[in-house]
Write a protein that holds these residues in place. Sequence first.
Motif, short mmCIF file in Angstrom:
data_model
loop_
_atom_site.label_atom_id
_atom_site.label_comp_id
_atom_site.label_asym_id
_atom_site.label_seq_id
_atom_site.Cartn_x
_atom_site.Cartn_y
_atom_site.Cartn_z
N ILE A 6 -7.92 -5.12 3.98
CA ILE A 6 -7.40 -4.25 5.04
C ILE A 6 -8.23 -4.45 6.30
O ILE A 6 -9.46 -4.41 6.24
CB ILE A 6 -7.47 -2.77 4.61
CG1 ILE A 6 -6.71 -2.56 3.30
CG2 ILE A 6 -6.89 -1.87 5.71
CD1 ILE A 6 -6.79 -1.15 2.76
N LEU A 65 -10.49 -5.24 -0.08
CA LEU A 65 -9.09 -5.24 -0.50
C LEU A 65 -8.24 -6.12 0.42
O LEU A 65 -7.17 -6.58 0.03
CB LEU A 65 -8.52 -3.81 -0.48
CG LEU A 65 -9.04 -2.83 -1.53
CD1 LEU A 65 -8.50 -1.44 -1.26
CD2 LEU A 65 -8.64 -3.28 -2.92
N LEU A 72 -6.88 5.46 4.89
CA LEU A 72 -6.49 4.20 4.25
C LEU A 72 -7.62 3.19 4.38
O LEU A 72 -7.82 2.34 3.52
CB LEU A 72 -5.23 3.63 4.91
CG LEU A 72 -3.94 4.39 4.72
CD1 LEU A 72 -2.81 3.71 5.46
CD2 LEU A 72 -3.61 4.50 3.23
N TRP A 88 -2.87 0.47 -4.15
CA TRP A 88 -2.89 -0.86 -3.55
C TRP A 88 -2.21 -1.80 -4.50
O TRP A 88 -2.64 -1.94 -5.64
CB TRP A 88 -4.33 -1.28 -3.28
CG TRP A 88 -4.48 -2.63 -2.63
CD1 TRP A 88 -4.85 -3.79 -3.24
CD2 TRP A 88 -4.26 -2.95 -1.26
NE1 TRP A 88 -4.87 -4.82 -2.33
CE2 TRP A 88 -4.52 -4.34 -1.11
CE3 TRP A 88 -3.85 -2.22 -0.13
CZ2 TRP A 88 -4.39 -5.00 0.12
CZ3 TRP A 88 -3.73 -2.89 1.08
CH2 TRP A 88 -4.00 -4.26 1.19
N LYS A 89 -1.11 -2.37 -4.11
CA LYS A 89 -0.29 -3.21 -4.99
C LYS A 89 0.03 -2.49 -6.29
O LYS A 89 -0.04 -3.06 -7.37
CB LYS A 89 -1.00 -4.53 -5.29
CG LYS A 89 -1.18 -5.38 -4.05
CD LYS A 89 -1.90 -6.68 -4.38
CE LYS A 89 -2.00 -7.56 -3.16
NZ LYS A 89 -3.02 -8.58 -3.28
N ILE A 111 -4.21 6.96 -3.20
CA ILE A 111 -3.80 5.74 -2.51
C ILE A 111 -3.61 4.64 -3.56
O ILE A 111 -4.42 4.52 -4.48
CB ILE A 111 -4.87 5.33 -1.48
CG1 ILE A 111 -4.98 6.41 -0.39
CG2 ILE A 111 -4.54 3.98 -0.85
CD1 ILE A 111 -6.15 6.23 0.53
N ALA A 165 -12.45 -1.23 1.78
CA ALA A 165 -11.15 -1.54 2.37
C ALA A 165 -11.09 -3.01 2.77
O ALA A 165 -10.08 -3.69 2.56
CB ALA A 165 -10.90 -0.65 3.58
N VAL A 214 0.85 -1.18 0.00
CA VAL A 214 0.00 0.00 0.00
C VAL A 214 0.89 1.23 0.00
O VAL A 214 1.98 1.24 0.58
CB VAL A 214 -0.96 0.00 1.20
CG1 VAL A 214 -0.23 0.19 2.50
CG2 VAL A 214 -2.02 1.08 1.06
N GLU A 215 0.41 2.24 -0.68
CA GLU A 215 1.18 3.45 -0.81
C GLU A 215 0.21 4.62 -0.81
O GLU A 215 -0.79 4.60 -1.52
CB GLU A 215 1.91 3.41 -2.16
CG GLU A 215 3.33 3.89 -2.10
CD GLU A 215 3.89 4.04 -3.49
OE1 GLU A 215 3.68 3.15 -4.33
OE2 GLU A 215 4.53 5.07 -3.74
N LEU A 220 -3.30 -6.29 5.09
CA LEU A 220 -2.74 -5.12 5.75
C LEU A 220 -3.49 -4.94 7.06
O LEU A 220 -4.72 -4.84 7.07
CB LEU A 220 -2.90 -3.85 4.90
CG LEU A 220 -2.54 -2.54 5.60
CD1 LEU A 220 -1.07 -2.50 5.96
CD2 LEU A 220 -2.91 -1.34 4.73
#
Lengths: 308, 540
Positions: free
Chosen positions: B99, B97, B68, B81-82, B79, B94, B23-24, B175
Amino acid sequence: MDQSALLAVLLTIVTASTPLLLAALGELVTERAGVLNLGVEGMMVMGAVAGFAAALTTGSPHLGILAAAAAGALLAVPFGVLTLNLVANQVATGLALTLLGLGLSGLIGERFVGQPGVRLQKLQIPGLTDIPFVGPLLFGQDILVYLSIVLAVVVSWVVFRSRTGLILRAVGDNHASAHALGYSVIRVRWAAVLFGGALSGLGGGYLSLAYTPQWIENMTAGRGWIALALVVFSSWLPSRLVIGAYLFGAVTILGFFVQGLGVGVPAQLLSSLPYIVTIAALVVISTRRGRARADTPACLGQPFVPDR
Amino acid sequence: MSASVTAEAGAGRGEAETSEFLVEARGIVKKFGAFTANDQVDLAIRPGEIHALLGENGAGKSTLVKMLYGSLQPTAGRIFWKGEPVVVTDPGRARDLGIGMVFQHFSLFEALSVTENIALALPNASDMNALAARIASVSRDYGLPLEPRATVADLSVGERQRIEIVRCLLQEPKLLIMDEPTAVLTPQEADQLFLTLERLASEGCAVLYISHRLEEVKRLCHASTILRHGKVVARVDPSKETAASLARLMVGADVHAIRPKHARVAGPTRLYVDQLDLPANGPFAVALQKVSLELRAGEILAIAGVAGNGQSELFDALSGERRVDRAGAVVIEGEPCGHLGVGERRELGAAFVPEERLGHGAVPAFRLSENVVLTRDSIFADAARRLLGFLDFRAADETAARVSSAYDVRKGKPDPEARSLSGGNLQKFVVGRELDRKPLVLVVNQPTWGVDAGAAALIRQALVDLAADGAGVLVISQDLDEIFEIADRIAVISRGALSPGYDAHVMTLEKVGLLMGGAHGGSEAIEGALKLREADGRAY
Ligand SMILES: Nc1ncnc2c1ncn2[C@@H]1O[C@H](COP(=O)(O)OP(=O)(O)OP(=O)(O)O)[C@@H](O)[C@H]1O
Ligand SMILES: [Mg+2]
């Protein structure tokens, strides 16, 4: 009291209790989701007029039943839009809904006043219904009576034993947490509001299709409010709701009966008796448990707006 | 443990490229009205990495992780994700995904049982009995034992924290976001949790970990991002830092140690509890058994113990939330008041700070000034106004402002709703509100839950000063460091029974552990604490 008179009284008690039970079950589900819909009376009376009209025009009381439920759910739609999507105050919207229902039903029902309606047939099972006394009581009711009991059992099971019910209770207890766990609070509440509307409509339809098959303006006569009170006093438990509805029906009918016998009890006292007895009984039941915990859904009446 | 991630990782990478990051977040900005809680924040986490998010109270940590998780929407920023850009519209998204999040202010259902609370987070759980059995065994393995049938409303904050964590772990997320999961856990519970997290990380799960306990961050985390006033100020490898250097990065200044207080003078008795019995108020609650204690002017008595051993019940009985028939069981300032309610006890000069700040210590939707009125209505109006029932809101505003500045409560606007405060800032406020009254007796449960090192020192100092000024202070805490730092006498509560209060300088960790003995994990709690202490390089 001879047996046939007793039977007559018991049968009337059932018909007097059924509309209360239906409407209150619907409201119970709605309130379990955290929505307080005070428009039960309005949705009931719309169900009554729609059921009557549909049965009269099609000749089928069963279509009348469907129409009653549909009308109740339809009237719940503006309530849902206003309180769930537009976050209006639930109490005020519910009160307005009652006024709307009463007015609208009067308007629609104007041309039906005084017309004889179509009566919902009672069950007739050869052999069983003919059993003296027990037969008519257990096997000779109309389908809505059976439906109301079945629904009470189903609602109780769903609310406390199924995942759907768990989500329903979760949304009513803490909508922010339910949202945080990924549930759509608004969608769950919409479903509950529509279900409540449909059952209120059914309860109203019962009045104009089975109780007294005719249309009279304001024919619900405050039953919606009683249903609302029953939900609270039953601590949001379907099993207690059945007890409460039948107790209320029984004391009402017994009051009429006593009055008919010409016993010297003031009529005012007799007509207030159902309220007193029902409230007293349900209060006793709910305080008897080891500890008093508020069963009120914690989010009851609170609008949900997710943080952004 | 994988190699640590260093500065600037993840900045400026092409979107098409498959990312090494799970995650970024890039350029995240979050504004609440005119207030900027997050300002151009970048954060990147690899699979299998335990990443610490550090910062003082109100730095914007919870705000960032809520974005997030989809409970808040960023004002600007994206954001990934991968490596794929995603819009996390709501928590449901979320969770799809992968999370999972442990909230700082829990997301539990009070009216439901532990099993039901957990079932709600597991879409495939249908058999409640099987789930209950699984919860009982899994929670024991995690070192966070739970009673599946208990109702959440009856549980203490520590137990609720365990539910949140176990629920999140059972979801098997990719995550795992944990917002101060250990603030109310005992050292032993925290130790077990770290083992679990390390195992999860080795299996490829990424963990985003928020904590004010820098020692555990140093031990546990592979990388860290430090926020100050909503901006990223540093990215460091915490294992290469010291607690002090991390704190300096967070605060931008050194954190001071508590001023030692002058020698204790045993003053008159402020609070006296005599053979207090309190029945359990639920099948899984604890009953208090013959609890006796004496709190004198000028001293701090601390009560240690593992969560769920009767701390909440003792607090309720002292504050008057639960009354007892025998008036003499609780005596405040010489006045038997076992039968009196909270307000009446306050009028005797007592003040109370419950452990749950949001919802119990403060009304979430009320402004701070209104929350001030709630515990001090009587002092605001003069006799005539009081007779008529008027409140003096100007005095309330002034008090709220005074408390905010004295205890460094940081907030977005002058008089915000309690729920918009960050956790630590609200804690400072609810403690400060009671301290501001200069009570004769203060009973406080978990005084520094979730406050940063600087603020914790501030609160502890205030407690020490209050006692030095002649008040009696009773502190209930699970934080043994805190207890040894400020207490004059220490007692231990275990299964509803309270040990005598021992002088703090004759009390040792071993002794506390022995006294905790009856409770689950008592001796291990001590081993855990000792290990932490060794890692800390300090010894008592
Ligand atoms: N809904 C909101 N409305 C207005 N301001 C808010 C809101 N939520 C948070 N804030 C503000 O944003 C800032 C950051 O809050 P946040 O909860 O992210 O802090 P934090 O780093 O988690 O602190 P703590 O360690 O105390 O939990 C605080 O000053 C807070 O007052
Ligand atoms: Mg926070």
